[in-house]
Design an enzyme around this catalytic site. Structure first.
Site, PDB file in Angstrom:
ATOM      1  N   HIS A 189       0.808  -1.222   0.000  1.00 42.95           N
ATOM      2  CA  HIS A 189       0.000   0.000   0.000  1.00 42.95           C
ATOM      3  C   HIS A 189       0.831   1.257   0.000  1.00 42.95           C
ATOM      4  O   HIS A 189       0.406   2.300  -0.479  1.00 42.95           O
ATOM      5  CB  HIS A 189      -1.070  -0.057   1.089  1.00 42.95           C
ATOM      6  CG  HIS A 189      -2.200  -0.831   0.530  1.00 42.95           C
ATOM      7  ND1 HIS A 189      -2.190  -2.198   0.528  1.00 42.95           N
ATOM      8  CD2 HIS A 189      -3.253  -0.435  -0.218  1.00 42.95           C
ATOM      9  CE1 HIS A 189      -3.228  -2.607  -0.156  1.00 42.95           C
ATOM     10  NE2 HIS A 189      -3.898  -1.563  -0.616  1.00 42.95           N
ATOM     11  N   GLU A 431     -10.132 -12.167  -5.377  1.00 43.26           N
ATOM     12  CA  GLU A 431      -8.721 -11.977  -5.033  1.00 43.26           C
ATOM     13  C   GLU A 431      -8.153 -13.168  -4.277  1.00 43.26           C
ATOM     14  O   GLU A 431      -7.011 -13.156  -3.849  1.00 43.26           O
ATOM     15  CB  GLU A 431      -8.521 -10.673  -4.259  1.00 43.26           C
ATOM     16  CG  GLU A 431      -9.394 -10.487  -3.054  1.00 43.26           C
ATOM     17  CD  GLU A 431      -9.208  -9.125  -2.387  1.00 43.26           C
ATOM     18  OE1 GLU A 431      -8.276  -8.388  -2.730  1.00 43.26           O
ATOM     19  OE2 GLU A 431     -10.018  -8.811  -1.495  1.00 43.26           O
ATOM     20  N   ASP A 455      -3.939  -9.128  -4.719  1.00 42.63           N
ATOM     21  CA  ASP A 455      -3.994 -10.269  -3.811  1.00 42.63           C
ATOM     22  C   ASP A 455      -4.114 -11.590  -4.561  1.00 42.63           C
ATOM     23  O   ASP A 455      -3.611 -12.610  -4.105  1.00 42.63           O
ATOM     24  CB  ASP A 455      -5.159 -10.110  -2.829  1.00 42.63           C
ATOM     25  CG  ASP A 455      -4.769  -9.184  -1.683  1.00 42.63           C
ATOM     26  OD1 ASP A 455      -3.667  -9.376  -1.132  1.00 42.63           O
ATOM     27  OD2 ASP A 455      -5.534  -8.267  -1.364  1.00 42.63           O
TER      28      ASP A 455
HETATM   29  C1  PEP Z   1      -6.268  -6.159  -4.942  1.00 43.51           C
HETATM   30  O1  PEP Z   1      -6.016  -6.997  -4.079  1.00 43.51           O
HETATM   31  O2  PEP Z   1      -5.963  -6.286  -6.134  1.00 43.51           O
HETATM   32  C2  PEP Z   1      -6.939  -4.901  -4.586  1.00 43.51           C
HETATM   33  C3  PEP Z   1      -7.322  -4.038  -5.501  1.00 43.51           C
HETATM   34  O3  PEP Z   1      -7.101  -4.642  -3.285  1.00 43.51           O
HETATM   35  P1  PEP Z   1      -5.932  -4.139  -2.323  1.00 43.51           P
HETATM   36  O4  PEP Z   1      -4.742  -3.754  -3.129  1.00 43.51           O
HETATM   37  O5  PEP Z   1      -6.511  -2.993  -1.569  1.00 43.51           O
HETATM   38  O6  PEP Z   1      -5.690  -5.340  -1.456  1.00 43.51           O
HETATM   39 MG    MG Z   2      -6.857  -6.957  -2.112  1.00 42.77          MG
END
Ligand code: PEP
Ligand code: MG
Length: 577
Positions: A189, A431, A455
């Site tokens: 993130h 995911e 994910d």
């Molecule tokens: C993902 O997992 O691709 C997604 C968009 O969610 P995040 O990155 O917030 O886990």
């Molecule tokens: Mg995700």
């Protein structure tokens, strides 16, 4: 001059002086100070000790702790006032001309070693108390350094061992030219936030921060993942040119902002934006996005503060809807845990947080946390086009339990006389591999699917998305992923259920042709990627994309898929390759 290579996570070039930012989880590097700055540094120490005492006393009065625990904290308070501690740290600052945090760490380290070597068990166990006091002081000093950035005259390049997503989100974009970290992966993130702030960044640089000094000139090349410490004139000139070229590319993209994301053979692709906070909505609209395909609502929670109330959620959603003026808002319910923020009180330390009680699982365990959010989503549905998206669904049981709670919220709101839209579209993130495999069962019970490739790659390939040591194995182009995605898209198409892709892969133009070829017609990407992806879409045909997807599906390994994609991209937009 020295060059290091890491993982490029946010494009662009930053050239500036290093500003070392450290976290208390790691030993603090030696940061020299100037002789004339020693008094100011000792004054910083004084303020930090006073602040650490104030924090400690606030904790004592707020938590109503028992007398035994209170006695421990009262000892901590005495240590913080100890003139010996002050004299030893201030002495190091003045004699060695080193930062307050480094001097604090040295003095405490010595104390800890002394305590640990004591025979008496009572005293040897006091070492952990000393460590606790050290952390408290360091936290103030290091946090104080983060705040100082906003007072700097010139922009700096932040160097840190690691940055949490919330630290990254609070970096002042006016003063932060870019950043680099020792650890981290491409879809962490921290990386996602860097991209949305448009801050060049390179992560996974090993132990680089232990070799850097404040104030040294550095170049961060967020396109190639290179970092050049103390560059010579030729390198500086070369990178200034690259930076200008990148800026030109960005401004050319602005030209197509209001054009449709339409392929050469007339297929319109829906391009939505991903946001972490409601203030990002305007960036998506300005970039030409068609709405919000992913609102990561866990960022509404600020570490150290109470979890958002129903009204906090409601206000955020309505504020986003007002800015969107009729465009859709996809609210993903709390995705707490692992690489993301966590409400401390709700989370236990777990041996494997990515596989533990997080995200939807945690919400289902704690309706007290979840119901206010569901109620707010339903209430906001009367103010615009809202869609509700559940993360981390692994099977029908979880989906049904979440829908059950949503229904409960709807019934209670209606009984209280609130207006709730007749129909609130419900979607699930695909995911987890199990969800991809049972897509045929899920489509019967939802209104849309959203593939979370960040994910899905992590869980399918068993590669931690934030661990730089396995970053080379984190490959969205792995043939297994292509098969899973094709299966999901075809299943959704057969059922007439819309499917989009909202992972970082959707914003990487290398994959645009492949994804369209696999049948995707909707993407949700960071604001800055909207024009980049649009430009590629406007230069290809669906027919050509289908062919590319077929060649890629015939490839036997990731390297082959990537080679085919690069060739295709080269033909499509030679200037970009
Ligand atoms: C993902 O997992 O691709 C997604 C968009 O969610 P995040 O990155 O917030 O886990
Ligand atoms: Mg995700």
């Amino acid at each position: 001059m020295e060059t290091y290579t890491g993982i490029p996570v946010s494009p662009g070039v930053a050239i500036g002086e290093i500003y070392l930012l450290e976290t208390e989880e790691r030993s603090v590097p030696a940061r020299p100070i100037k002789a004339e700055g020693a008094d100011a540094e000792v004054a910083r120490l004084d303020r930090a000790l006073a602040q650490a005492r104030a924090d400690l006393n606030e904790l004592r009065s707020a938590s109503g702790m028992g007398t035994e625990i209170d006695a421990i904290f009262s000892t901590h308070d005495m240590v913080l006032q100890d003139p010996t501690l002050h004299a030893e740290v201030a002495g190091l600052i003045r004699q060695r001309l080193m930062s307050a945090e480094w001097s604090v760490a040295q003095v405490f380290e010595e104390w800890i070693v002394r305590f640990e070597s004591l025979e008496d068990q009572y005293f040897s166990q006091r070492a952990s108390d000393v460590r606790d006091i050290e952390r408290r002081v360091l936290r103030v000093l290091l946090g104080d350094r983060t705040r100082e950035i906003s007072q700097l005259e010139n922009g700096v390049v932040i160097a840190a061992h690691d940055l949490t997503p919330s630290q990254t989100a609070t970096l002042d974009p006016q003063r932060t030219l870019g950043f680099l970290t020792d650890v981290g992966g491409p879809t962490s993130h921290t990386a996602i936030i860097a991209r949305s702030l448009g801050m060049p960044a390179v992560v996974g640089l090993g132990d680089i921060t232990s070799r850097l000094q404040d104030g040294t000139l550095i170049i961060v090349d967020g396109n190639r993942g290179q970092v050049i410490v103390d560059p010579d004139h030729t390198q500086i000139r070369r990178y200034e040119q690259i930076a200008r070229g990148y800026e030109r590319y960005r401004s050319e993209l602005e030209r197509i902002r209001d054009y449709p994301a339409e392929t050469l053979d007339g297929h319109v692709i829906r391009l939505l934006g991903n946001i972490e906070v409601t203030t990002d909505v305007s960036a998506v609209i300005e970039a030409g996005g068609d709405g919000i395909g992913l609102f990561r609502t866990e960022f509404l929670y600020e570490p150290g503060k109470p979890v958002p109330s129903e009204d906090d959620h409601f206000d955020a959603y309505v504020s986003a809807l007002r800015q969107l003026a009729g465009r859709p808002l996809t609210v993903r319910t709390f995705d707490f845990g692992a690489d993301k923020v966590t409400p401390d009180a709700a989370m236990k330390q777990e041996p494997n947080p990515f596989l533990g009680s997080r995200s939807l699982r945690l919400c289902l365990e704690r309706p007290g946390l979840f119901l206010p959010q569901l109620r707010a989503i339903l209430r906001a549905s009367g103010y615009g086009t809202v869609r509700c998206l559940f993360p981390m669904v692994s099977g029908l049981e979880e989906l049904r339990a979440a829908k059950g709670l949503l229904e409960k919220a709807r019934v209670s709101l209606r009984a209280e006389g609130h207006y709730v839209a007749e129909k609130l579209p419900i979607g699930v993130m695909i995911e987890i591999p199990s969800a991809a495999i049972i897509a045929d069962l899920l489509v019967d019970e939802v209104d849309f699917l959203s593939i979370g490739s960040n994910d899905l790659v992590q869980y399918s390939l068993a590669v931690d998305r934030v661990n730089e040591r396995v970053a080379h194995l984190y490959q969205p182009a792995h043939p297994a992923l292509l098969r899973l995605m094709r299966h999901v898209v075809q299943t959704a198409d057969n059922a007439g259920v819309p499917v989009s892709l909202c992972g970082e892969m959707a914003g990487d133009i290398l994959y645009t042709m492949l994804l369209i070829g696999l049948g995707l017609r909707e993407f949700s990407v960071p604001a800055r990627a909207v024009p980049e992806v649009k430009q590629v879409i406007r230069n290809l045909t669906v027919e050509q994309s289908r062919e590319a997807a077929v060649w890629c599906s015939e490839a036997r390994d990731t390297a082959e898929v990537l080679e085919r994609l690069r060739e295709a991209m080269n033909e499509l937009l030679p200037a970009l390759s």
